[in-house]
Enzyme design. Sequence first.
Site, PDB file in Angstrom:
ATOM      1  CD  GLU A   1      -2.927  -0.779   2.659  1.00  0.00           C
ATOM      2  OE1 GLU A   1      -2.994   0.081   2.840  1.00  0.00           O
ATOM      3  OE2 GLU A   1      -4.194  -1.769   2.469  1.00  0.00           O
TER       4      GLU A   1
ATOM      5  CD  GLU B   1      -3.352  -6.208   4.372  1.00  0.00           C
ATOM      6  OE1 GLU B   1      -2.487  -5.506   3.762  1.00  0.00           O
ATOM      7  OE2 GLU B   1      -3.778  -5.826   4.888  1.00  0.00           O
TER       8      GLU B   1
HETATM    9  C1  GAL Z   1      -3.723  -2.945   5.758  1.00  0.00           C
HETATM   10  C2  GAL Z   1      -2.583  -2.837   6.198  1.00  0.00           C
HETATM   11  C3  GAL Z   1      -2.222  -3.407   7.391  1.00  0.00           C
HETATM   12  C4  GAL Z   1      -2.807  -3.116   8.310  1.00  0.00           C
HETATM   13  C5  GAL Z   1      -3.819  -3.368   8.416  1.00  0.00           C
HETATM   14  C6  GAL Z   1      -4.906  -3.184   9.167  1.00  0.00           C
HETATM   15  O1  GAL Z   1      -4.518  -1.828   4.645  1.00  0.00           O
HETATM   16  O2  GAL Z   1      -1.813  -3.262   4.671  1.00  0.00           O
HETATM   17  O3  GAL Z   1      -0.591  -3.387   7.571  1.00  0.00           O
HETATM   18  O4  GAL Z   1      -2.498  -1.770   8.023  1.00  0.00           O
HETATM   19  O5  GAL Z   1      -4.838  -2.567   7.044  1.00  0.00           O
HETATM   20  O6  GAL Z   1      -6.839  -2.899   8.520  1.00  0.00           O
END
Ligand code: GAL
Length: 843
Positions: free
Chosen positions: A428, A537
Amino acid sequence: MKNRIAILLLLGIVLIGLNACRDNGRNNDRSPRKTEGFNEGWRFYLGEIPEASNTTFDDHGWRQLELPHDWAIEGDFSEDHPSGSGGGALPGGIGWYRKSFFLDKSYEGKKIFVDFDGVYMNSDVWINGIHLGYRPFGYISFRYDLTPHLKFDGENIISVRVDNSEQPNSRWYSGCGIYRNVWLTSVDPVYVDLWGVYVTTPEVTQENALVSVRTTVKNEMPQEADVRTETSIVEKSGKKVASASVSVILAAGSSREMEQDIPVRKPVLWTLDDPYLYEVVTRIFVNDKQTDEYVTPFGIRHFTFDAEKGFFLNGKSTKIRGVCMHHDLGCLGAAVNMRAIERQLEILREMGVNGIRTAHNPPAPELLRLCDQMGFIVMNETFDMWRKRKTTYDYSRYFNEWHEKDLTDHILRDRNHPSVFMWSIGNEVLEQWTHVDADTLDIQQANLLLNLKRDETALAGANGEEMSVNALLTKKLADIVKRLDPTRPVTTGNNETNPANHLFRSGALDLIGFNYHGYDYPKVPENFPGKPFIATETTSGLMTRGYYRMPSDSMYIWPVRWDIPFTDPSYACSSYDNCHVPWGCTHEQAWNDVKNADFISGMYIWTGFDYLGEPTPFWFPARSSYFGIVDLAGFPKDVYYMYQSEWTDKEMLHLFPHWNWQPGELVDVWAYYNQADEVELFLNGVSQGIKRKEGDKHHVFWRLAFEPGTIKAVSRKNGKEVLAREIKTAGEPAQIRLTPDRRVIKADGQDLSFITVEVLDEEGTICPNADNLIRFNLAGNGKIAGVDNGNPTSMERFKASERKAFYGKCLVVVKGEARKGRIHLTAESDGLLKDAIEIEVTK
Ligand code: GAL
C-alpha cells in the site's frame, strides 16, 4: 532440457557420487570457515553515551545480557511514549551495546566478519573505536569486515549504537535494539562471498532436475590464486547425489561468479506435505588446499501463477491459504526466538494455513528456515513505504539513499529459500494513488531517484506512453529484483485497485495483488488481461478472544472513521465474526470471495496472530491488535476453527460461546464443523434442533434462552455420530491448571516451554470470565521469559512473574538454561488451589 543434461554427462563435467559422505554443517572441523554465535557477553545501556564507542570507555556499570534483545518489550506501557498506541505504546530511545572479546592465534590470517541479522534501527557499529558503518533500515541483515582492525594479542571491543528515538516511525510495534542474531564469521582469504551462492532449479521433472548453482568466490590474498570450486548436491541422508567442479585463476583482490549446471536424477520434490530439502555444499580449494566450505539448503520444486487457473505447485493446483504476520512474538517482543516462531507456525498449520506473508518487511532468517522445513508458501515483502511517508519518522526518510542497497541485500539473502514464491516490493505504498502525480518531483530529482543519467528523460515511458515517476520507480524496483532473481514473480499489495494505479501502469508487476476490495476481484480478468492475481491482504476482522456481542447476526463495522478516535466502553470486539473494519469484511466473506474463483491464486488474511501495536478500532489504552485469528498469547479465537473446518480434512467440531450467562438471556450458540452433514444441539438433554450449513455460510447457529447446565453438540454424517462437544456452566473459580506445550526442552539456553494457565471451578470446568491474578514461582534451570493473556488493553508488564487471567486463561513462557536439569514451576492465586509442573531441560 534432457539434452542439456545428457551433454553435461557426456562431457564428464558432472560426477555422480555413489558414496555416502555427509560433511556439511556450519562448523565442520574440516572446514576453514567458522560461523559462531556472537550473542553472548554483551553489555547494554539505555540512553545516549557518545563516548561508548571508544575502547577506553568503562562499561562495568552496564547491564549484562545476551542477544537477541528488545529493550522496548521490557518497558511499561504509556500513552506518552512517542511510538503511540499504533507502535505498541512501549518505550523507544537510544541504546548502546558493547562486547569485549579475544581472538586466539587460530584467527590470524583469516578474514573476520560480524554479521547482524537485524537491528532496529539506525545502527552504528564500531570495532576498537573505528566506525564501521551506519544502517538505518531496521529489518535488513548486514555485514562488516572487522579484519583490518582486530587485535590478536589483546582485547577487542565492539560497540553498537541503536537509535529508535524518533517515533512514530512504524505503523506497528517494531521493537528496539539488536533483536536478531549476530554471528562472527571467519574464513580463509579465498572464500565464498556473503550470500555468494545462488541455487535455482530451471528444469524439473520426476526423472531429472537441473540444479543451477552460481557461486561468487573472492580472493583477498595479495597474490593471484588458482581456485577450484567443488559443488556437491547432498540429499537428506547425507549422501552426495551429484557434483561438479570448476577451476579459475582469480587475480588478487578480485571476485568472480562461477556457474555450474548439475543434473540430479529422480529428484525428491519439495512439497507442502513433504518439504524435502537438499543441500549445496560448496568447497573452495587453492592449489588443492581447502580454503572454504559453505552450505546452502535448497529445495527442488516448480511452480506457476496462472491468470486463469491460479497457483500450481509441482503441477498441482494449490490455493494459497495464507496469513499475514508481523514479526513480534507477543510477550517476547521482537527478540527472535526459533522455538517461538516454530510454535506460531505449528498453531497456524493446525488451522490449515499453508502460506505466510512477511508483513511488511524482510523477516528474520529463522522464519524462512522454518518455512522451508515445514512447508509454507511465503510472500516475502521488503517495504511498507517508498518515498511517501506513512508515519512522521519512517523509512521514507532513508528511501532515496538506501532503497537500492536494502532491496538488493534482501533478495540476495533470501533467494535460495524454497518456501519463498513471490517478492513484494511494497505494501500500500502511497505512490500507487493516481492523484499522487509525477509533478511532485522535478525531472532532475526524478532522475536522481531513478538513478538515470542526467540526459535521460525519466518521464518518458518505453512504449511512447508517458510514464509517471511512480510507475518508473515501480519498474526500477521490480527490475532490481528480477536481475537478482528472475525465478519468482514480483508483486505489491495494493488498496488502489484501479488499473490506473501507477504501480500497475508500470507494467513491471508479474502478479497483481489487491489488499481488500473483494468486490473488485471479478473485474480482474478484464482489467488485467493475462496477469495472474493474488489477494495479498484480506479481511481485517476484529475479535477479542472470549468476548461475544449479541445478536451474532448483527454487524459491528468499527471504527466508524479511521481517522477519528473511536471508542466503545468494552474495548473489545466480538468473537462471532461479526466485527470488522470498514475496508475489510468478515472471515467467511473473504474466504468465499477467494474459494470458488479459480483465477485467484490465494489469499493472505490480515492477520494470523495478533501483534503489538495497531490496536484498531481503538486507541490507547488498547495497545495490540484485534485482527489475529490467534491472540497475542497464542490462544486461538473461535474463527480459527472456521478455517480448520474449511482448510483441513481433520474431523472437527467447535462449539461456542461459553455457557455462563444470565438466566433467560438470549444466547447465540454457534458451531463450526466438517466431515458431517448436520449438527444437533442439546440444552440439558433437550434437543434444540438439527442444523445444516446453508448457502455460503460456514457455521450453524441456534438462539437459546440461557438456563444453567450443559449444551452439547453432536455432528453426524449419514445419521451416524461423528463428534460430540459439550460446554458446562462453570461455578466459582476454585483451582489452577497448568498445561505445557512441551515437558522436555533442549538445554541450549534458547528453548522454550509455553505453559497455558487456566482457572477452573471445583469440577474442572474452565471459568470463562475468570480474571484472577496468577503468581508464578520458578526454581531450577530456567527463567520466566514472559507472561501474557491476550488482552489487548492490559497494562501489565510482559516481563513479570505474575499475570491476570483473561477470559479464564493466561500464558507463562519458560526458557531453559544451557545446562541439563529441571525446571519446577508453581502457579498460585488467592483462594485457588495451586498447580505445579516440572519441565525437563536436556542435552
Ligand atoms: C492494511 C495494511 C495493514 C494493516 C491493515 C489493518 O491496509 O496493509 O498493514 O494496517 O490495513 O486493517
